[in-house]
Design an enzyme around this catalytic site. Structure first.
Site, PDB file in Angstrom:
ATOM      1  N   GLU A 166     -13.760  14.515 -16.531  1.00 26.97           N
ATOM      2  CA  GLU A 166     -13.646  16.001 -17.685  1.00 26.97           C
ATOM      3  C   GLU A 166     -14.505  15.212 -18.851  1.00 26.97           C
ATOM      4  O   GLU A 166     -14.312  15.110 -20.678  1.00 26.97           O
ATOM      5  CB  GLU A 166     -12.469  15.449 -18.389  1.00 26.97           C
ATOM      6  CG  GLU A 166     -11.399  15.985 -17.213  1.00 26.97           C
ATOM      7  CD  GLU A 166      -9.466  15.444 -18.001  1.00 26.97           C
ATOM      8  OE1 GLU A 166      -9.499  15.296 -19.411  1.00 26.97           O
ATOM      9  OE2 GLU A 166      -8.978  16.065 -17.409  1.00 26.97           O
ATOM     10  N   GLU A 351      -5.906  16.796 -11.823  1.00 23.72           N
ATOM     11  CA  GLU A 351      -5.050  16.062 -12.152  1.00 23.72           C
ATOM     12  C   GLU A 351      -4.579  17.371 -12.777  1.00 23.72           C
ATOM     13  O   GLU A 351      -5.022  18.600 -12.393  1.00 23.72           O
ATOM     14  CB  GLU A 351      -6.162  15.761 -12.794  1.00 23.72           C
ATOM     15  CG  GLU A 351      -5.897  14.781 -13.329  1.00 23.72           C
ATOM     16  CD  GLU A 351      -6.545  13.923 -14.931  1.00 23.72           C
ATOM     17  OE1 GLU A 351      -5.838  14.797 -15.789  1.00 23.72           O
ATOM     18  OE2 GLU A 351      -7.816  13.523 -15.014  1.00 23.72           O
TER      19      GLU A 351
HETATM   20  C1  FCB Z   1      -6.512  14.587 -18.901  1.00 22.71           C
HETATM   21  C2  FCB Z   1      -7.391  13.054 -18.479  1.00 22.71           C
HETATM   22  C3  FCB Z   1      -6.109  11.720 -17.915  1.00 22.71           C
HETATM   23  C4  FCB Z   1      -4.635  12.105 -18.968  1.00 22.71           C
HETATM   24  C5  FCB Z   1      -4.296  13.391 -18.868  1.00 22.71           C
HETATM   25  C6  FCB Z   1      -2.756  14.008 -19.212  1.00 22.71           C
HETATM   26  O1  FCB Z   1      -7.248  15.017 -19.600  1.00 22.71           O
HETATM   27  O2  FCB Z   1      -8.038  13.388 -17.424  1.00 22.71           O
HETATM   28  O3  FCB Z   1      -6.370  10.517 -17.898  1.00 22.71           O
HETATM   29  O4  FCB Z   1      -4.856  12.072 -20.216  1.00 22.71           O
HETATM   30  O5  FCB Z   1      -5.514  14.465 -19.751  1.00 22.71           O
END
Ligand code: FCB
Length: 442
Positions: A166, A351
């Site tokens: 990210e 994610e």
């Molecule tokens: C993302 C992050 C991860 C976690 C999630 C909820 O932005 O990569 O570490 O905090 O959000």
């Protein structure tokens, strides 16, 4: 809707994700200080002033945690290797740090789990933060050294490597919005970080390619940008947000350009000769990681400076983070990435998940809302695949409740509940639902 592994092509990978600082405990094993240790030790930055010193104590409990992944019938584990643990002063290797990851990777392989490694999930060593962190071009070269040192030790066994998790959070959220370490609110620092994090990625890819390391990628986060109204100004606000979060990084990597709608604000603050770095940034990758959680509704704010926008609360049901639940956004991004940017290149959902409150009333591990969230988003992945996106896997965020950055320990994303007093792990009903969905009938 309940899906099973058999609704996806053979070989599609199901996994769960974590990150080093959020679970390991940065006070153990000779780990050096990072900007997250000092950011969280500063009043007002993190809820209740708690940091990642102990977190989930995964440093000592990693074997039981890997057992949990295995018992959930998962195929892969996305984890990160802390820079501050591997190089406590940002430069010299801590052998105990590399030994820890060596054991962890072997532990995954022993359980039949594919190791999906992320190199940078945000714990910048303090010694490098002292020298300006991501505003300093030198940090990019140090990052390539770190990438090389870790890969020298683990590269023969990991299934894939992501350089950065990210970059928008590393750069914009942390240097313009100021919500994450180092907590700056400065457009010049933000412009530099937006570029340098990509240069660091590119230099690391170049270094790892030279070592013959296969399967390199990056993990980007995407946020569906919705205009509050059909007015031209609101549409521009949404387009600007889309540019900052959804286009900046992928266009640099796949087209070696930055979007004009963002350069309108950042151009005067960019590092000198940034154009000369675009070729390194734009090296071909083997896969793209997509992190997706929610959408935002943007309204033009004529009283504010560039980017002249503000967020408006949306009408959809929300998670504990206050994020709207919008699976359609995941489908859109997967299709958009394939269509506009990466073609047939493999895409992983690296994610996706939801936070749910621990209400302390016995409902802690009964989380049907999370199960519904998970299956609704898996359905969105399937639709995107039917529309041509070459999606090869899905990682739920997160295996465990953990240190949720500025939100401290209150926001619980885990399939497995963590009691922060005893550090006991208890699988939630979503964990069991996922394990059932992924069981093989043999
Ligand atoms: C993302 C992050 C991860 C976690 C999630 C909820 O932005 O990569 O570490 O905090 O959000």
């Amino acid at each position: 809707m309940t899906l099973s592994r058999f609704d996806f092509p053979e070989g599609f990978l199901f996994g769960a994700a974590t990150a080093a600082y959020q679970i390991e405990g940065s006070s153990f094993g000779g780990c050096g200080p990072s900007h997250w240790d000092t950011f969280s030790a500063t009043p007002g930055n993190v809820k209740r002033g708690l940091g990642g010193g102990v977190a989930c104590d995964h440093f000592h409990r990693w074997e039981a945690d890997l057992d949990l992944l295995k018992a959930a019938n998962l195929d892969a584990y996305r984890f990160s290797t802390s820079w501050a643990r591997v190089m406590p002063d940002g430069v010299h290797v801590n052998p105990a740090g590399l030994d820890f990851y060596d054991r962890l990777v072997d532990g995954m392989l022993a359980r039949g789990l594919k190791p999906f490694q992320t190199l940078y999930h945000w714990e910048l060593p303090s010694a490098l933060a002292d020298q300006g962190g991501w505003t300093n071009r030198e940090t990019c070269a140090r990052f390539a050294d770190f990438a090389q040192a870790v890969t020298h030790r683990l590269g023969d066994r990991v299934a894939s490597i992501a350089t950065v998790n990210e970059p928008w959070c590393v750069a914009w959220l942390s240097h313009f919005i100021g919500a994450h370490a180092p907590g700056l609110r400065d457009i010049r620092a933000a412009a530099r970080a937006m570029h340098h994090i990509l240069l660091a990625h590119g230099l690391a890819v170049e270094r790892l390619r030279a070592m013959g390391q296969p399967n390199l990628g990056i993990v980007l986060n995407f946020d569906h940008a919705q205009a509050y109204s059909e007015s031209a100004q609101d549409r521009l606000a949404a387009a600007t947000w889309d540019g900052i979060i959804n286009r900046w990084f992928i266009e640099a990597i796949t087209a070696q350009t930055y979007p004009a709608v963002v350069m309108e604000g950042l151009a005067p603050h960019m590092p000198r000769h940034w154009e000369r770095d675009m070729e390194i940034i734009g090296q071909k990758l083997d896969w793209l990681g997509v992190n997706y959680y929610t959408r935002h509704i943007l309204d033009h704010d004529g009283t504010a400076l560039w980017p002249h926008l503000r967020e408006v609360p949306g009408p959809l049901p929300k998670t504990q983070m206050g994020w709207e639940i919008y699976p359609e956004g995941l489908r859109n991004f997967l299709v958009r990435m394939a269509r506009d940017h990466v073609g047939d290149m493999p895409i992983y959902v690296t994610e996706n998940g939801m936070a749910l409150a621990d209400d302390g009333a016995g409902g802690v591990t009964d989380d049907p809302a999370r199960t519904a969230f998970l299956f609704d988003h898996l359905a969105a992945v399937r639709q995107a695949m039917a529309e041509g996106a070459n999606v090869k896997g899905y990682f739920y965020w997160s295996l465990l409740d953990n240190f949720e950055w500025a939100e401290g320990y209150e926001k619980r994303f885990g399939l497995v509940h963590v009691d922060y007093e005893t550090l006991a792990r208890t699988p939630k009903s979503s964990y069991h639902a996922l394990a059932r969905a992924l069981a093989r009938n043999d």
